[in-house]
Design a protein around this motif. Structure first.
Motif, PDB file in Angstrom:
ATOM      1  N   ASP A   1      -1.385   2.592  57.067  1.00  0.00           N
ATOM      2  CA  ASP A   1      -0.414   3.681  57.185  1.00  0.00           C
ATOM      3  C   ASP A   1      -0.200   4.358  55.829  1.00  0.00           C
ATOM      4  O   ASP A   1       0.676   5.211  55.697  1.00  0.00           O
ATOM      5  CB  ASP A   1       0.927   3.162  57.713  1.00  0.00           C
ATOM      6  N   GLY A   2      -1.005   3.972  54.838  1.00  0.00           N
ATOM      7  CA  GLY A   2      -0.911   4.646  53.547  1.00  0.00           C
ATOM      8  C   GLY A   2       0.058   4.011  52.562  1.00  0.00           C
ATOM      9  O   GLY A   2       0.203   4.491  51.446  1.00  0.00           O
ATOM     10  N   LYS A   3       0.726   2.945  52.981  1.00  0.00           N
ATOM     11  CA  LYS A   3       1.622   2.267  52.055  1.00  0.00           C
ATOM     12  C   LYS A   3       0.904   1.091  51.396  1.00  0.00           C
ATOM     13  O   LYS A   3      -0.027   0.523  51.965  1.00  0.00           O
ATOM     14  CB  LYS A   3       2.851   1.743  52.785  1.00  0.00           C
ATOM     15  N   ALA A   4       1.411   0.717  50.219  1.00  0.00           N
ATOM     16  CA  ALA A   4       0.806  -0.391  49.492  1.00  0.00           C
ATOM     17  C   ALA A   4       1.558  -1.681  49.773  1.00  0.00           C
ATOM     18  O   ALA A   4       2.772  -1.679  49.966  1.00  0.00           O
ATOM     19  CB  ALA A   4       0.810  -0.098  48.004  1.00  0.00           C
ATOM     20  N   LEU A   5       0.818  -2.764  49.780  1.00  0.00           N
ATOM     21  CA  LEU A   5       1.428  -4.081  49.966  1.00  0.00           C
ATOM     22  C   LEU A   5       1.089  -4.947  48.760  1.00  0.00           C
ATOM     23  O   LEU A   5      -0.070  -5.084  48.382  1.00  0.00           O
ATOM     24  CB  LEU A   5       0.885  -4.751  51.230  1.00  0.00           C
ATOM     25  N   GLN A   6       2.133  -5.532  48.163  1.00  0.00           N
ATOM     26  CA  GLN A   6       1.893  -6.485  47.092  1.00  0.00           C
ATOM     27  C   GLN A   6       1.421  -7.772  47.747  1.00  0.00           C
ATOM     28  O   GLN A   6       2.169  -8.410  48.475  1.00  0.00           O
ATOM     29  CB  GLN A   6       3.177  -6.707  46.299  1.00  0.00           C
TER      30      GLN A   6
ATOM     31  N   GLU B   1     -11.776   3.038  53.197  1.00  0.00           N
ATOM     32  CA  GLU B   1     -10.540   3.694  53.597  1.00  0.00           C
ATOM     33  C   GLU B   1      -9.615   3.866  52.391  1.00  0.00           C
ATOM     34  O   GLU B   1      -8.997   4.913  52.195  1.00  0.00           O
ATOM     35  CB  GLU B   1      -9.853   2.844  54.687  1.00  0.00           C
ATOM     36  N   ARG B   2      -9.543   2.842  51.561  1.00  0.00           N
ATOM     37  CA  ARG B   2      -8.693   2.939  50.371  1.00  0.00           C
ATOM     38  C   ARG B   2      -9.217   4.027  49.430  1.00  0.00           C
ATOM     39  O   ARG B   2      -8.456   4.840  48.915  1.00  0.00           O
ATOM     40  CB  ARG B   2      -8.651   1.611  49.631  1.00  0.00           C
ATOM     41  N   GLU B   3     -10.511   4.059  49.238  1.00  0.00           N
ATOM     42  CA  GLU B   3     -11.084   5.063  48.340  1.00  0.00           C
ATOM     43  C   GLU B   3     -10.819   6.464  48.875  1.00  0.00           C
ATOM     44  O   GLU B   3     -10.498   7.393  48.126  1.00  0.00           O
ATOM     45  CB  GLU B   3     -12.595   4.829  48.157  1.00  0.00           C
TER      46      GLU B   3
ATOM     47  N   PRO C   1      -9.456  -5.531  50.360  1.00  0.00           N
ATOM     48  CA  PRO C   1      -9.748  -5.129  48.982  1.00  0.00           C
ATOM     49  C   PRO C   1      -8.450  -4.944  48.206  1.00  0.00           C
ATOM     50  O   PRO C   1      -7.478  -4.412  48.741  1.00  0.00           O
ATOM     51  CB  PRO C   1     -10.478  -3.796  49.147  1.00  0.00           C
ATOM     52  N   VAL C   2      -8.420  -5.405  46.967  1.00  0.00           N
ATOM     53  CA  VAL C   2      -7.183  -5.305  46.202  1.00  0.00           C
ATOM     54  C   VAL C   2      -7.414  -4.678  44.832  1.00  0.00           C
ATOM     55  O   VAL C   2      -8.493  -4.785  44.259  1.00  0.00           O
ATOM     56  CB  VAL C   2      -6.526  -6.696  45.985  1.00  0.00           C
ATOM     57  N   LEU C   3      -6.369  -4.029  44.357  1.00  0.00           N
ATOM     58  CA  LEU C   3      -6.347  -3.585  42.965  1.00  0.00           C
ATOM     59  C   LEU C   3      -5.683  -4.700  42.175  1.00  0.00           C
ATOM     60  O   LEU C   3      -4.664  -5.235  42.596  1.00  0.00           O
ATOM     61  CB  LEU C   3      -5.513  -2.305  42.828  1.00  0.00           C
ATOM     62  N   ARG C   4      -6.275  -5.013  41.026  1.00  0.00           N
ATOM     63  CA  ARG C   4      -5.683  -6.045  40.181  1.00  0.00           C
ATOM     64  C   ARG C   4      -5.001  -5.334  39.031  1.00  0.00           C
ATOM     65  O   ARG C   4      -5.602  -4.481  38.381  1.00  0.00           O
ATOM     66  CB  ARG C   4      -6.763  -6.966  39.636  1.00  0.00           C
ATOM     67  N   GLY C   5      -3.753  -5.698  38.787  1.00  0.00           N
ATOM     68  CA  GLY C   5      -3.077  -4.978  37.726  1.00  0.00           C
ATOM     69  C   GLY C   5      -1.859  -5.697  37.198  1.00  0.00           C
ATOM     70  O   GLY C   5      -1.545  -6.819  37.608  1.00  0.00           O
TER      71      GLY C   5
ATOM     72  N   ALA D   1       0.712   9.117  51.962  1.00  0.00           N
ATOM     73  CA  ALA D   1      -0.666   9.415  52.334  1.00  0.00           C
ATOM     74  C   ALA D   1      -1.646   8.432  51.704  1.00  0.00           C
ATOM     75  O   ALA D   1      -2.782   8.323  52.139  1.00  0.00           O
ATOM     76  CB  ALA D   1      -1.017  10.844  51.936  1.00  0.00           C
ATOM     77  N   GLY D   2      -1.216   7.748  50.656  1.00  0.00           N
ATOM     78  CA  GLY D   2      -2.120   6.801  50.021  1.00  0.00           C
ATOM     79  C   GLY D   2      -1.757   6.574  48.569  1.00  0.00           C
ATOM     80  O   GLY D   2      -0.594   6.685  48.186  1.00  0.00           O
ATOM     81  N   LEU D   3      -2.772   6.252  47.779  1.00  0.00           N
ATOM     82  CA  LEU D   3      -2.557   5.920  46.381  1.00  0.00           C
ATOM     83  C   LEU D   3      -2.817   7.120  45.476  1.00  0.00           C
ATOM     84  O   LEU D   3      -3.674   7.950  45.763  1.00  0.00           O
ATOM     85  CB  LEU D   3      -3.520   4.807  45.953  1.00  0.00           C
ATOM     86  N   VAL D   4      -2.076   7.179  44.396  1.00  0.00           N
ATOM     87  CA  VAL D   4      -2.365   8.155  43.341  1.00  0.00           C
ATOM     88  C   VAL D   4      -2.655   7.375  42.074  1.00  0.00           C
ATOM     89  O   VAL D   4      -1.854   6.530  41.666  1.00  0.00           O
ATOM     90  CB  VAL D   4      -1.169   9.106  43.106  1.00  0.00           C
ATOM     91  N   GLU D   5      -3.828   7.632  41.502  1.00  0.00           N
ATOM     92  CA  GLU D   5      -4.202   6.959  40.264  1.00  0.00           C
ATOM     93  C   GLU D   5      -4.240   8.020  39.172  1.00  0.00           C
ATOM     94  O   GLU D   5      -5.030   8.951  39.255  1.00  0.00           O
ATOM     95  CB  GLU D   5      -5.572   6.295  40.444  1.00  0.00           C
ATOM     96  N   ALA D   6      -3.369   7.888  38.189  1.00  0.00           N
ATOM     97  CA  ALA D   6      -3.238   8.971  37.216  1.00  0.00           C
ATOM     98  C   ALA D   6      -2.683   8.461  35.890  1.00  0.00           C
ATOM     99  O   ALA D   6      -2.096   7.383  35.824  1.00  0.00           O
ATOM    100  CB  ALA D   6      -2.317  10.050  37.790  1.00  0.00           C
TER     101      ALA D   6
END
Length: 481
Positions: free
Chosen positions: A221-226, A401-403, A194-198, A424-429
């Motif tokens: 592991d909580g890191k993001a991959l482009q 898991e992402r959510e 699953p990906v975020l588009r941005g 720990a994961g993503l922060v959306e703000a």
RNA sequence: CGGGACGUGGCGCAGCCUGGUAGCGCACCUGCUUUGGGAGCAGGGGGUCGCGAGUUCAAAUCUCGCCGUCCCGACCA
């Protein structure tokens, strides 16, 4: 499972786990040159699956493949200031060849915009030559300071698309078509990631781009991959390389450009998105073997079992399933079970005298470990259904898991940066759009803005998490690969 | 480039402190018995210890220099 052969724990020692999985599943290994890897047959087979999926979509959206050379005069690359600033530290130069020092050093491409745009000038004379919709499959070299198998290697394989258009709107639309119809579709429906588009923030853009669109995926592991990027380049490259054509109104015009790429990094993404403590879990659509049949052989019934295994394999192949019968005599079934689990084969079929007598086969799915007995007559059909279900389940599990690891509340700057700094994961703000705040979050947490989502959700009103000023957009932060 | 660790058969390691020319596990080869969760037994092959110099009768081991790799950061798909 014997301790001596167990993998490192994924949750406790992720980097060690990752390296061991890549090596032991025989995806790739390192080579004598720092950061350059040997992609082994099993890893390359996965890449070939992925390559075909991407290539089909690239062609379906109207592009043609071509090929530009690996080497280009250093001066061609140097003409584009943005590329120089962006890539100079990681460009490899050939200064000597044929036993003598070269008059002018040759650059090993870190990306091909420079050479391609210095060539497009001859190809684009009229508005009738546009759009130019080309793609190439190539290797590129970037002298990375800290390589990691698949994720950041000195040399990597990718495709890079380079298009030219009459209008800015058309070029932007092209960049977005690639993002959605080629990349996001492949990554989500084939790789089950699953990906975020941005869009990228100004600071994170590709050198020379007016806008960079990106797909961001969360690893276990909580890191993001482009996962892939698509750039709207405006007219910058056309101006630098003096690419002009006669427009519909008879006057000179500069075309608008895009470029876009996806690489072998995605193979690493699959490992880190779906892998578990037993090894790889491959989505069926890119698994070199979708089903492995392990015959349980005893002297008395050897021939009958092998015959039944071959018949089942034929039935599966007829149903377009990629199947392998593992009849290696030197290993016992337990060894094979472990090995194919390590290699991530989505479905395993066990077939022995016991099954034959009962008229069933034993079927085990890799993602859940669930085991069931299926009548032989239904086995091929059932395997097909199971593969679809594994494909869907892997995607759903990764999305859940992402959510679960995405923080959206406004609990406060200190909590958010603390969350980010331990990956720990993503922060959306909400974000005010100022680079000062972007830089401050980075220095407080080492996390960066991964993207400004372009999905359905309207930007929520609110205050910038960093400075409290009115926000202009939502941003997603994370530690990144 | 900064911090840390490490270089010994294909892989993972022990041996180094207290010098005496190399050992273990896995893998590999042969044979037999096995085969429903990483088989057992027997036999066998393979390294001269990252590179260079020094000390010594003698160096994997001590000294000096160099090279390289990996992990953590800054750069990056």
């Amino acid at each position: 499972m014997c301790a001596a052969t167990a993998l490192p724990s994924q949750s406790a020692e992720f980097p060690a786990w990752y390296g061991e999985v890549v090596r032991r599943a025989e995806l790739a290994e390192s080579s004598p040159v720092r950061g350059a890897m040997v992609i082994k047959p099993y890893g390359y087979a996965i890449w070939e699956m992925l390559q075909r999926e991407l290539d089909d979509r690239i062609k379906a959206t109207g592009h043609e493949n071509l090929y530009f050379p690996l080497l280009q005069p250093a001066s061609v690359l140097a003409r584009e200031g943005a590329l120089v600033d962006g890539f100079a530290p990681e460009v490899a130069l050939v200064t000597e060849a044929g036993g003598r020092k070269l008059e002018e050093p040759l650059a090993v491409r870190p990306t091909s915009e420079a050479l391609i745009w210095s060539t497009y000038g001859r190809w684009i004379q009229s508005y009738r030559d546009l759009p130019l919709l080309y793609n190439q499959w190539a290797n590129v070299v970037r002298w990375e300071l800290r390589p990691r198998l698949f994720l950041r290697t000195t040399e990597f394989l990718w495709q890079e698309g380079h298009t030219a258009h009459e209008t800015a709107a058309e070029a932007v639309a092209e960049a977005l078509t690639i993002l959605h119809d080629v990349y996001a579709d492949t990554v989500e429906s084939v790789l089950a990631m699953p990906v975020l588009r941005g869009r990228k923030s100004r600071g994170e853009r590709f050198p020379g781009a007016e806008d960079t669109y990106t797909l961001e995926a969360l690893m276990r592991d909580g890191k993001a991959l482009q996962a892939a990027t698509s750039h709207y380049l405006g007219q910058g490259f056309a101006r630098t390389y003096d690419v002009r054509y006669t427009g519909r109104d008879g006057t000179d015009a500069y075309p608008y450009a895009t470029s876009w790429g996806a690489s072998t990094r995605l193979v690493g993404g699959v490992v880190m998105t779906h892998g578990d403590d037993r090894g790889l879990r491959l989505p069926p659509r890119i698994a070199p073997h979708q089903v492995v049949i392990v015959p349980i052989l005893r002297e008395a019934d050897r021939a009958g079992v092998l015959q039944a295994a071959a018949a089942l394999a034929d039935a599966l192949r007829a149903a377009a399933v990629r199947v392998r019968v593992d009849d290696r005599p030197e290993h016992r079934p337990g060894f094979k079970f472990n090995e194919w689990e390590l290699k991530g084969v989505p479905v395993r079929v066990e077939l022995g005298a016991r099954d034959l007598a009962a008229g069933v086969v034993t079927v085990v799915r890799r993602d859940t470990g669930e085991k069931s007995e299926i009548p032989v007559a239904r086995a091929a059909a059932a395997a097909g259904e199971l593969l679809d279900d594994v494909q869907a389940s892997l995607f759903e599990a990764a999305r859940d898991e992402r959510e679960r690891r995405t923080v959206r509340d406004r609990s406060g700057y200190v909590e958010l940066t603390e969350y980010l700094s331990r990956a720990a994961g993503l922060v959306e703000a909400p974000w005010c759009g100022r680079s000062e705040c972007e830089a401050r979050v980075k220095s407080d947490s080492s996390a960066t803005i991964r993207c400004l989502p372009i999905d359905e959700r309207p930007a929520p009103p609110g205050a910038c998490i960093c400075c409290g000023r009115p926000a202009v957009t939502t941003a997603v932060w994370a530690q990144a690969y």
